[in-house]
Design a protein around this motif. Sequence first.
Motif, short mmCIF file in Angstrom:
data_model
loop_
_atom_site.label_atom_id
_atom_site.label_comp_id
_atom_site.label_asym_id
_atom_site.label_seq_id
_atom_site.Cartn_x
_atom_site.Cartn_y
_atom_site.Cartn_z
N THR A 175 12.47 67.62 5.22
CA THR A 175 12.15 66.48 5.40
C THR A 175 12.28 66.13 6.84
O THR A 175 11.46 66.87 7.68
N TRP A 176 12.83 65.44 7.90
CA TRP A 176 13.72 65.09 8.31
C TRP A 176 14.32 65.84 9.80
O TRP A 176 14.14 64.95 10.88
N PHE A 177 14.55 66.97 9.42
CA PHE A 177 15.44 67.12 10.29
C PHE A 177 15.47 67.92 11.22
O PHE A 177 15.52 68.41 12.21
N LEU A 178 14.16 68.67 10.64
CA LEU A 178 13.25 69.99 12.20
C LEU A 178 12.35 69.03 12.47
O LEU A 178 12.08 69.41 13.62
N PRO A 179 11.54 67.87 13.11
CA PRO A 179 10.68 67.48 13.75
C PRO A 179 11.72 67.03 14.30
O PRO A 179 11.29 66.90 15.60
N ALA A 180 13.18 66.68 14.17
CA ALA A 180 13.97 65.56 15.01
C ALA A 180 14.60 66.84 16.14
O ALA A 180 14.16 67.19 17.74
N LEU A 181 14.67 68.59 15.85
CA LEU A 181 15.12 68.97 16.42
C LEU A 181 13.93 69.31 17.47
O LEU A 181 14.27 70.01 18.35
N ALA A 182 12.73 69.77 16.86
CA ALA A 182 11.61 69.88 17.25
C ALA A 182 11.13 68.61 19.33
O ALA A 182 11.21 69.38 19.90
N GLY A 183 12.08 68.15 18.87
CA GLY A 183 11.86 66.89 20.02
C GLY A 183 13.23 67.32 21.51
O GLY A 183 13.56 66.27 21.97
N ILE A 184 13.52 68.28 21.08
CA ILE A 184 14.61 68.45 22.09
C ILE A 184 13.80 69.25 23.52
O ILE A 184 12.70 70.23 22.91
N PRO A 185 14.43 69.42 24.19
CA PRO A 185 13.61 69.60 25.71
C PRO A 185 13.85 71.52 25.51
O PRO A 185 15.16 71.44 25.30
N GLU A 186 13.06 71.68 25.35
CA GLU A 186 13.43 73.58 25.43
C GLU A 186 13.54 74.29 26.64
O GLU A 186 14.12 75.03 26.80
N ASP A 187 13.44 73.66 27.91
CA ASP A 187 14.12 73.56 28.92
C ASP A 187 15.74 74.10 28.91
O ASP A 187 17.20 74.49 29.45
N LEU A 188 16.73 73.24 27.66
CA LEU A 188 17.77 73.70 27.09
C LEU A 188 18.90 74.78 27.26
O LEU A 188 19.14 75.07 26.83
N GLY A 189 17.61 75.83 26.57
CA GLY A 189 17.64 76.79 25.41
C GLY A 189 18.27 77.32 25.13
O GLY A 189 19.85 78.08 24.89
N LEU A 190 19.08 75.92 23.46
CA LEU A 190 18.95 76.11 22.38
C LEU A 190 18.74 77.34 21.91
O LEU A 190 17.55 77.54 21.10
N CYS A 191 19.09 77.76 20.83
CA CYS A 191 19.38 78.43 19.16
C CYS A 191 19.98 77.88 18.20
O CYS A 191 20.93 77.91 18.70
N PHE A 192 19.70 77.41 17.20
CA PHE A 192 20.17 76.84 16.14
C PHE A 192 19.91 78.00 15.07
O PHE A 192 19.23 78.85 14.67
#
Length: 295
Positions: free
Chosen positions: A106-123
């Motif tokens: 439900t809500w968790f993936l949209p929350a992660l999508a709000g993290i700036p891509e320039d941080l270069g994170l993999c989950f």
Amino acid sequence: MMSDLPLDQVKTLLAVVDEQSFDAAAAVLHVTPSAVSQRVKALEQRTGRVLLLRTKPIQLTSSGQVLVRFARSLAQLEQDALSGLGLGSSGPRTLSIAVNADSLATWFLPALAGIPEDLGLCFDLQREDQDHTAALLREGLVMAAVTAAPQPVQGCTSRRLGRMRYRAMASPSFISRRLSSGPLPQVLPTAPVIMFDRKDDLQDRFLRGLTRRRAFTLVRHHIPASESFVDAVAAGLGWGMVPELQAAPRGDALVDLAPDRPLDVPLHWQQWKLDSPALAAVADAVTRGAKEALR
């Protein structure tokens, strides 16, 4: 002492745990499986402790959990330091997170999508029941978790996210077929029920509150996938506790059996006590997403 531990051996132990085999860890580290085995054995000899059980899946001992937590913290701090110095890094930063299936759906993936891509994170997300995600933190297998436990795991911080509300739902056809012959406290315990898995106790908790006694439904279908769980309830296979966030889009396909008896599950965000900008950014994004979606 931790400072006396060969870091290549500690990182090798972490790779074995993450990849769940010596061969896969060897491929990631670009060494031979024999070298991986020798490093782990040398680390066990150095500490005088058995660190992991060579089973399928591989399991950490309590001593192994301590070292894996150290290795994961070290890897994150190393990446943050390189980034802070403007030296780049050897690759994207991976954050391991435990999250319950209903939040994931439900809500968790949209929350992660709000993290700036320039941080270069993999989950690296590990799905687990909200009552059991804290154990993965304790074992050092993840760095953060969405959990029902408010009390922080040792070495972690905890913040409240909100309440995920569940409702006892069934399809109109199921109600007509199985629940129309008497009062709900009388007929519901005898009707087929949908369970997520054998750790799922939401349906039993609802029944106890409804009947004021221990009630155990004999016909129990186990469907360990969040969307498929709701599909099964809508199809009339049984009744089940469905998150409001998933029930609303189904419209008339699902009927609330007890509108005055919602079941709320408080959720919390726990993470290791690391001064890590990456981890802080994830925590902020998750908190914002939860505030928008949860009660």
